[in-house]
Design an enzyme around this catalytic site. Structure first.
Site, PDB file in Angstrom:
ATOM      1  N   CYS A  54      -3.954  -6.411 -28.078  1.00 20.32           N
ATOM      2  CA  CYS A  54      -4.303  -7.506 -27.186  1.00 20.32           C
ATOM      3  C   CYS A  54      -4.316  -7.355 -25.878  1.00 20.32           C
ATOM      4  O   CYS A  54      -3.186  -6.797 -25.277  1.00 20.32           O
ATOM      5  CB  CYS A  54      -4.185  -8.958 -27.662  1.00 20.32           C
ATOM      6  SG  CYS A  54      -4.495  -9.549 -29.278  1.00 20.32           S
ATOM      7  N   ASP A 465      -2.248   7.944  13.583  1.00 20.34           N
ATOM      8  CA  ASP A 465      -3.295   7.756  13.993  1.00 20.34           C
ATOM      9  C   ASP A 465      -3.345   6.773  15.035  1.00 20.34           C
ATOM     10  O   ASP A 465      -2.736   5.575  14.826  1.00 20.34           O
ATOM     11  CB  ASP A 465      -3.930   7.159  12.457  1.00 20.34           C
ATOM     12  CG  ASP A 465      -5.251   6.826  12.655  1.00 20.34           C
ATOM     13  OD1 ASP A 465      -6.154   7.777  12.224  1.00 20.34           O
ATOM     14  OD2 ASP A 465      -5.648   5.800  13.312  1.00 20.34           O
TER      15      ASP A 465
END
Length: 505
Positions: A54, A465
């Site tokens: 399950c 960056d």
């Protein structure tokens, strides 16, 4: 005890107290007992008293600890003789975030298996991609995940087939081959063994049957429901992709993103629309494929593009511990890192986008695609992104800018075209970055960006960056690369996600 296969169970006859003394078993048992949906897909509960497995949030009565074994994969549960629960459908959940967080052989193999490598190249091909012998690969996967490559691929085929049976109206025979089974007989036997139901019964039991899924001339148009792990800031992710959309290849509007892409057996188009609820987010995936056999790699690549399997709750909790990031996390819970549907395309996007604005990069990419991209007429799209071979042969005719940058782009394309460079989800981050950095004109920013988007590496902080450093300054963080990198060590192993918050700022 915790086994080497990622399974947590106990010695025969061990007392419950002994089992709960294992911290991994105890944590998973508490999550299962609380029916905590945040753990769905992260592990599987095998219940030996009933013979089923399950999802952790299954509404059934919690089994006793002595009857439970926890597994990392459905294949391991199948190997233990368990079948999928018909009540909670344990494979109808987001996938495990383990395969992006981890960068070991088992994780790399799982990424390739999800992409359909075993169906296309067999276990020898999978082993060759990973750089090991089939025997060694089988030993490692069995020890780490509780099942070998064939069993793992078989479980993935069964899950793909159930997705098609419950989410489309494709004929059952077409479902069998689209999911990667070699015969209808093998398909029927596997589905009966895994789900204890025939394919027809699985389809009849499905609650959702969307209209409009059909097959024409070997291709298919279908509509699928892809669950995401909550929280999910899908709007920000689609916005990132929309801002970089290439004319002819991609389309974007409020709430949806669409594109053409190249798959192993031919081109495809896909439109992605946000759906579901904040508690159970999902993406509606409307796709047209030239060959229905490409369904499994399509789904795997879309899930990676949208980072649907990330453990967003754990990521947000960790990043919100930093006062500078906490307001951004609170304002945008579940922010994701965009992935890739085409690894080579991401490299060229990075190379062309170096040191220019997003708008300028978009213009250059559109010009390149219009000139040498493969023409198509599928789902309203006219082009596929150019192949590496096309860029190697004709890139200099179209590309503009500094000669060194053009040399780097064409050189990378030539390396990809002749096979001296490969980029795929089976790479480790270190190996991929080393190969990229060995290319003339490729620096740390490009290598890190490609690793982040292609591999889903969660711990890449692109301090080189400019926009990211400007966002850091706006949040009161250091803008100097070295100082920002030092501050970012506190965000490990989620620095890629921290970077998305800095970009957004």
């Amino acid at each position: 005890m915790t086994t080497t296969s990622g399974r947590t169970d106990a010695r025969p006859g061990a007392r419950t107290d002994d089992r709960m003394a294992d911290p991994v078993f105890a944590e998973r048992y508490r999550a299962m007992s609380a029916r905590d949906a945040r753990f769905d897909g992260q592990f599987i509960t095998g219940v030996h008293s009933t013979g089923i497995y399950c999802r952790p949030s299954c509404p059934a009565v919690a089994p006793k600890p002595g009857n439970v074994t926890f597994y990392l994969t459905a294949a391991a549960a199948h190997e233990a003789g368990l079948r999928a629960c018909k009540r909670c459908l344990p494979d109808a959940v987001p996938g495990s975030p383990e395969w992006n967080v981890r960068d070991d052989l088992a994780a790399r193999a799982m990424r390739l298996i999800a992409d359909g490598t075993v169906e296309r190249e067999g276990v020898p091909g999978l082993a060759r991609r990973l750089g090991y012998t089939p025997r060694h690969l089988g030993r490692v996967l069995t020890a780490e995940l509780g099942a070998g490559p064939l069993a793992l691929a078989r479980a993935h085929r069964a899950q793909t087939a159930r997705l098609l049976l419950t989410g489309t109206d494709l004929p059952i025979t077409d479902v069998a081959f689209a999911a990667g089974f070699s015969s209808v007989r093998q398909f029927n036997e596997t589905m009966a063994e895994v789900y204890r139901m025939t394919p027809g019964a699985i389809r009849q039991a499905a609650r959702r049957r969307p209209a409009g899924s059909h097959v024409e001339g070997g291709g298919a148009t279908l509509s699928l429901h892809l669950p995401a792990r909550a929280p999910f800031d899908g709007g920000a992710l689609l916005g990132f992709l929309a801002a970089r959309a290439i004319d002819g290849v991609e389309q974007a509007d409020a709430g949806s993103y669409a594109r053409a892409l190249r798959l192993p057996h031919g081109p495809a188009t896909v439109r992605l629309t946000l759906t579901g609820t904040p508690q159970a987010p999902a993406v509606q995936c409307d796709a047209t494929l030239a060959d229905v056999a490409d369904l499994a790699p399509l789904v795997a690549r879309v899930r990676r593009l949208l980072d649907l399997d990330a453990d967003a709750d754990a990521i947000d909790t960790a990043l919100a511990a930093d006062p500078a990031l906490a307001p951004s996390v609170a304002a945008s819970p579940g922010r994701r890192v965009p992935g890739a549907v085409d690894a080579e395309e991401v490299l060229f996007r990075a190379l062309i986008g170096q040191q220019v604005s997003v708008a300028a990069a978009r213009t250059a990419l559109a010009r390149l695609t219009a000139a040498i991209g493969e023409p198509i007429d599928l789902g309203g799209f006219t082009r596929l992104f150019p192949t590496a071979q096309a860029i190697a042969e004709r890139g200099r005719e179209v590309l503009r800018g500094p000669a060194r940058r053009i040399d780097a782009i064409v050189g990378a394309a030539a390396a990809l075209a002749d096979g001296s460079l490969t980029i795929d989800v089976g790479e480790s981050r270190d190996e991929l970055e080393a190969r990229l950095l060995a290319l003339p004109g490729v620096g740390p920013w490009t290598a890190g960006y490609v690793a982040m988007r292609v591999l889903g590496s969660p711990d890449v902080l692109l301090t080189g960056d400019l926009a990211l450093r400007q966002g850091a300054a706006r949040l009161g963080l250091p803008s100097d690369p070295k100082a920002l990198a030092e501050r970012g060590t506190a965000w490990a192993p989620w620095r890629s996600y921290a970077g998305m918050h800095l970009w957004a700022a």
